[in-house]
Motif scaffolding. Structure first.
Motif, PDB file in Angstrom:
ATOM      1  N   THR A 587      18.674 -30.752   3.117  1.00 42.68           N
ATOM      2  CA  THR A 587      19.326 -32.023   3.412  1.00 42.68           C
ATOM      3  C   THR A 587      20.520 -32.330   2.981  1.00 42.68           C
ATOM      4  O   THR A 587      20.627 -32.345   1.818  1.00 42.68           O
ATOM      5  CB  THR A 587      18.131 -33.168   3.295  1.00 42.68           C
ATOM      6  N   GLY A 588      21.562 -32.341   3.726  1.00 44.24           N
ATOM      7  CA  GLY A 588      22.916 -32.777   3.126  1.00 44.24           C
ATOM      8  C   GLY A 588      23.382 -31.716   2.171  1.00 44.24           C
ATOM      9  O   GLY A 588      24.089 -32.194   1.196  1.00 44.24           O
ATOM     10  N   GLY A 589      23.004 -30.361   2.273  1.00 42.67           N
ATOM     11  CA  GLY A 589      23.519 -29.489   1.519  1.00 42.67           C
ATOM     12  C   GLY A 589      22.497 -29.269   0.260  1.00 42.67           C
ATOM     13  O   GLY A 589      22.961 -28.232  -0.477  1.00 42.67           O
ATOM     14  N   GLN A 590      21.600 -29.901   0.112  1.00 48.53           N
ATOM     15  CA  GLN A 590      20.691 -29.660  -0.892  1.00 48.53           C
ATOM     16  C   GLN A 590      19.368 -29.238  -0.617  1.00 48.53           C
ATOM     17  O   GLN A 590      18.785 -29.600   0.393  1.00 48.53           O
ATOM     18  CB  GLN A 590      20.370 -31.123  -1.802  1.00 48.53           C
ATOM     19  N   ARG A 591      19.044 -27.951  -1.293  1.00 55.23           N
ATOM     20  CA  ARG A 591      18.059 -27.125  -0.723  1.00 55.23           C
ATOM     21  C   ARG A 591      16.659 -27.532  -1.324  1.00 55.23           C
ATOM     22  O   ARG A 591      16.758 -27.655  -2.764  1.00 55.23           O
ATOM     23  CB  ARG A 591      18.187 -25.846  -0.999  1.00 55.23           C
ATOM     24  N   ARG A 592      15.453 -27.806  -0.906  1.00 61.99           N
ATOM     25  CA  ARG A 592      14.199 -28.252  -1.496  1.00 61.99           C
ATOM     26  C   ARG A 592      13.237 -27.307  -1.050  1.00 61.99           C
ATOM     27  O   ARG A 592      13.372 -26.610   0.014  1.00 61.99           O
ATOM     28  CB  ARG A 592      13.968 -29.555  -1.056  1.00 61.99           C
TER      29      ARG A 592
END
Length: 917
Positions: A587-592
């Motif tokens: 999400t928005g370049g943040q990986r979870r």
């Protein structure tokens, strides 16, 4: 329609979980013994890459009084007429009788082997033999020291095939009667031997071997003569009497007399070498450790000895023809590094005193891990000298065979049904060594290849990792045992964690030295290092058939701020897999990431998420070796391709983009739509963005398989954009990427621009692997000009054999029929060229009876490689006129896997025979 989304599926064949095994820019594919065409259900499947060399099997020409074994067929056991005798005693036109004989062969093949209680426990085998390469004979004495198995006995059994028994004496010099029947040598002892006593039989015999030991070379050129052995699975009985089962182990000594111009290589240490009269010499070899009979070896030839150094006190030697010595020094130099690595992996030193590798001619199995004395195919060494791709494969082969000296030789499966305990362990050791030597990318690539091969094999062959449902144990040497075993170990590694996994592996290796082991014992050993219940894991992955097939999808609930995930197991097999299912989303370049567990056929999860993900990746890290069909939009696959940090996730996305773009290309006009720009969110614009992303990845992605997958995907789009990009990829530094681009260009049917790109690359391409791909690309164009070029190029004499072989394979079979016919008979050509020619003829055999007859005749060739190729070429033939010849070939086939393949072909032909009214 504006706002329309494209959805599709992708097969996710990928790898790594915790503590990723590491990398380099290309895959090493294991090439190992018994990688030949397999006939199943009436069709030959290429289970692994067929090898390009073979052995010269001596034809069966035993004297009438020779004591020979008839095999395990019911009519042989009953002492009745053999299929060969029956076939020869009836005219070919008596088809009903021939059909019945063939049906007996097929019925026998379909029956699983019944286990037989052993009668002996062999302690030591002492061989005192003369091997005459010119006469292709073995003669001498085998002295077998044994104890009765389980109870006192006055009758015992050993295995032997085609042996002429001159005399048998016990330890006191008394004669011992012997009879050959039921595929065994039956000895009636002068007295009953108690279970705690040992006895010794001295068996004097001679044989012109048709199995187990093979002779190559020409008597006209004595220094070309060689003899070498191949014992796995049950072939060594063809050159000495033995208890030929994997669970029985004994020490070995060998005195071998040969002509003085030849060198010998065998198990253990060379104790002495003594010159004899009239130009002969006797070498004495000894191995103190106990090994099963199939690992006993002997190679004889005009070998040069090459010192490869030492690891601690273990000396490393290699042997081959004098012309191959520079290649041996270059390509076997990795042996010491591999030994040190494997010692660390096993947690114990190399368990023998020395290690030898002998390069022999026409060896059809790549390599064989004979204890302390690995046999390797010299043809593969020479190919490694010409090709970087082949050099990588050759290194992988060396590691594979050396690793067997921990897993397979001292720790041996009690039954062939547990073969994966050999081949799966050493196949995974290849991956781990690649991490050590070449880095993470290379190991990822190899494990990716293993996973794809494993799943194809498990689905197509329909057998479990452990099975007793086989007639010949050779049938188990396939992608299930090798690659399937490797990827299962990787799954176990993820489930139990690195510390427990490697600790259990080392403890298992140390504690089971010189033991016969089972899968159950390995599970129990692993269980000691973890609190998990591993019985369900082994039940689902080891003792069940098929692979998990999962359909996954996701949606975003913006009002609730939740990511909804859905997955369903849709495999046709009844078994349910209990799966860990890690999921990654960006999400928005943040990986979870989130760790889920799938316990039912269908599962739904809800995960808190503050905005709609750019993409969602099921099976993050490739933990599960299954087939994943993921429903995701085109732009979401593009985002995963561009931004996913795991290279296997980018590979998955490239594959998905290619499938989706190909689907659209096939349903739209042939004109490229790049120039017709619409609004940003239109499907057309989404496709343009996807193609641009693939082009960028094909050039810039650091992981070679991703670049290759992107090139392949571009080829599926069939558009002018792809046609302009792919020629630039032909210059990639990595040969697998260049090959992918060449094949992708071949998808543009009858396109002269693509043809010119391929033809301009051919003169400057030095790698045979890529040259072959260029020829395949030209063949894919299906233009008259390209077809004519390939046929003309194959006939050239002024270019390298690799080039003309590639052109022959790629040309239309009908265009090069005469050339292929000539090559198939030309013994002056390299075996890989003759094999390629037979492959071409095989494409014509079903529709051309003369070609089929030619292939049947080639089953008489001395070379095993040619026999394998000819039988594979007959895969589509259904003509009953060949029943007689094939029944005869079944009876004399020198190895059991050829028998199995022949029985499959007989079954195919019989199914095509019209039923009687």
């Amino acid at each position: 329609m504006p706002g329309q989304t494209l959805r599709g599926s992708v097969r996710e064949f990928y790898t790594f979980g915790s503590r990723a095994v590491s990398s380099r820019k290309s895959a090493l594919r294991r090439q190992k013994k018994v990688r030949h065409p397999r006939l199943r259900n009436g069709r030959i499947r290429l289970v692994f890459t067929p090898f390009s060399s073979g052995s010269r099997a001596v034809r069966n020409s035993f004297p009438f009084l020779r004591l020979s074994l008839l095999g395990s067929l019911p009519w042989a056991i009953a002492g009745g007429e053999t299929p060969l005798a029956a076939a020869q005693s009836h005219a070919p036109e008596q088809s009903a009788n021939i059909e019945e004989i063939a049906r007996q062969v097929v019925r026998n093949q379909a029956q699983p082997r019944e286990p037989r209680e052993p009668t002996v426990d062999v302690h030591h085998t002492s061989l005192d033999l003369t091997v005459d390469l010119r006469q292709r004979t073995v003669s001498g004495t085998a002295t077998i020291t044994f104890a009765p198995f389980a109870r006192a006995r006055d009758r015992i059994e050993l295995h032997g095939a085609g042996l002429t028994i001159d005399s048998v004496l016990d330890s006191e010099g008394r004669p011992v009667p012997v009879e050959a029947r039921d595929g065994l040598l039956h000895f009636r002892l002068p007295r009953e031997v108690a279970v705690d006593q040992t006895e010794r039989l001295a068996i004097r015999y001679s044989v012109s071997p048709t199995r187990g030991m093979f002779f190559v070379g020409s008597s006209e050129h004595p220094r070309s003569l060689q003899a070498w052995t191949q014992g796995q699975t049950e072939l060594n009985r063809g050159w000495f009497p033995c208890h030929d089962v994997p669970r029985d182990r004994g020490s070995v000594s060998l005195k071998v007399t040969v002509r003085e111009e030849f060198r010998t290589v065998s198990n253990g240490r060379l104790i002495s070498s003594q010159p004899l009269e009239e130009g002969w010499r006797m070498d004495e070899w000894q191995l103190d450790q106990e090994i099963p009979a199939y690992l006993v070896t002997l190679a004889v030839g005009a070998f040069e000895e090459v010192d490869l150094g030492a690891v601690d006190d273990c000396l490393l030697w290699a042997y081959g023809r004098s012309r191959d010595v520079p290649l041996i020094r270059e390509h076997l130099a990795v042996t010491a590094d591999a030994m040190v690595f494997l010692e660390d992996l096993a947690g114990m030193p190399y368990p023998y005193a020395a290690y030898r590798q002998v390069l022999v001619d026409e060896f059809p199995y790549g390599g064989m891990e004979n204890a302390t004395a690995t046999t390797l195919d010299s043809g593969k060494l020479r190919k490694a000298g010409r090709s970087r791709h082949a050099s990588r494969d050759f290194e992988s082969l060396l590691v594979h065979e050396l690793a067997h000296h921990w897993w397979g030789n001292p720790v041996t499966a009690s039954d062939w049904s547990d073969l994966w305990l050999h081949e799966g362990f050493v196949s995974y050791a290849e991956v781990l060594f690649l991490e050590h030597s070449q880095g993470r990318d290379a190991a990822l690539e190899l494990l990716l290849t293993q996973r794809r091969t494993s799943m194809r094999a498990r689905e197509s062959l329909g057998r479990a990792l452990v099975t007793t449902d086989y007639h010949f144990p050779d049938q188990l040497f396939d992608g299930v045992s090798y690659e399937g075993g490797s990827v299962f170990l990787h799954l176990l590694r993820h489930l139990v964690g690195d510390d427990a996994f490697f600790a259990a592996w080392q403890q298992w290796t140390r504690s089971q030295q010189n033991e016969a082991v089972s899968t159950r014992q390995f599970r129990q050993a692993l269980q000691e290092f973890t609190s998990l219940d591993l019985e369900p894991v082994f039940r689902e992955w080891v003792h069940s058939v098929g692979v998990p097939q999962i359909v996954g999808s996701w949606s975003y609930n913006e009002r609730a701020g939740r990511l909804e995930l859905r997955a369903e197991q849709v495999q046709r097999t009844p078994n349910l897999y209990h799966l860990p299912l890690p999921v990654a989303y960006s999400t928005g370049g943040q990986r979870r990431t989130v760790s889920l567990t799938m316990e039912e056929r269908s599962s739904v999860w809800s995960v808190e998420c503050d905005r709609r993900p750019d993409y969602v990746r099921f099976n993050d890290g490739g933990v599960i070796p299954g087939v994943f069909v993921i429903d995701q939009e085109l732009d979401e696959w593009r985002a995963q391709f561009l931004h996913e940090e795991d290279p296997l996730g980018r590979w998955q996305a490239a594959d998905a983009l290619g499938r989706l773009l190909a689907r659209k290309a096939s349903s739209s006009s042939s004109r490229d739509d790049d120039e017709e720009l619409e609004q940003h969110n239109s499907p057309r614009e989404a496709r343009r963005r996807a193609r641009a992303a693939l082009a960028l990845g094909a050039v810039e992605d650091p992981f070679a398989p991703v670049r290759a997958a992107a090139a392949k995907a571009l080829g599926k789009t069939q558009g002018g954009f792809a046609r302009s990009v792919l020629p630039t990829i032909l210059g990639d530094e990595e040969l697998t990427v260049r090959a992918a681009a060449a094949r992708a260009l071949g998808r543009f049917r009858d396109d002269m621009i693509c043809a010119e790109a391929l033809l301009s690359r051919l003169p400057i391409e030095q790698e045979p692997f890529v040259q072959s791909a260029i020829f395949s690309g030209l063949a894919g164009l299906r233009s008259k000009e390209a077809d004519r070029f390939l046929a003309d190029f194959a006939a050239r004499n002024d270019v390298s054999p690799d080039l003309v072989t590639g052109a022959l394979r790629a040309a239309r079979p009908q265009d090069v029929k005469d050339l292929a016919w000539d090559w198939s008979l030309d013994e002056s050509r390299r075996l890989d060229q003759r094999k390629a020619a037979i492959e071409v003829l095989g494409d014509l055999a079903a529709s051309d009876s003369l070609v089929a007859e030619h292939l049947v005749r080639l089953l008489q060739d001395n070379s095993l490689v040619i026999q394998y190729a000819a039988l594979a070429g007959l895969a589509e033939v259904e003509d009953p006129q060949f029943l007689t010849s094939l029944v005869r070939y079944y009876q004399r086939a020198p190895v059991d896997d050829l028998k199995a393949d022949t029985a499959g072909l007989l079954g195919q032909i019989l199914r095509a025979v019209p039923a009687d009214d």
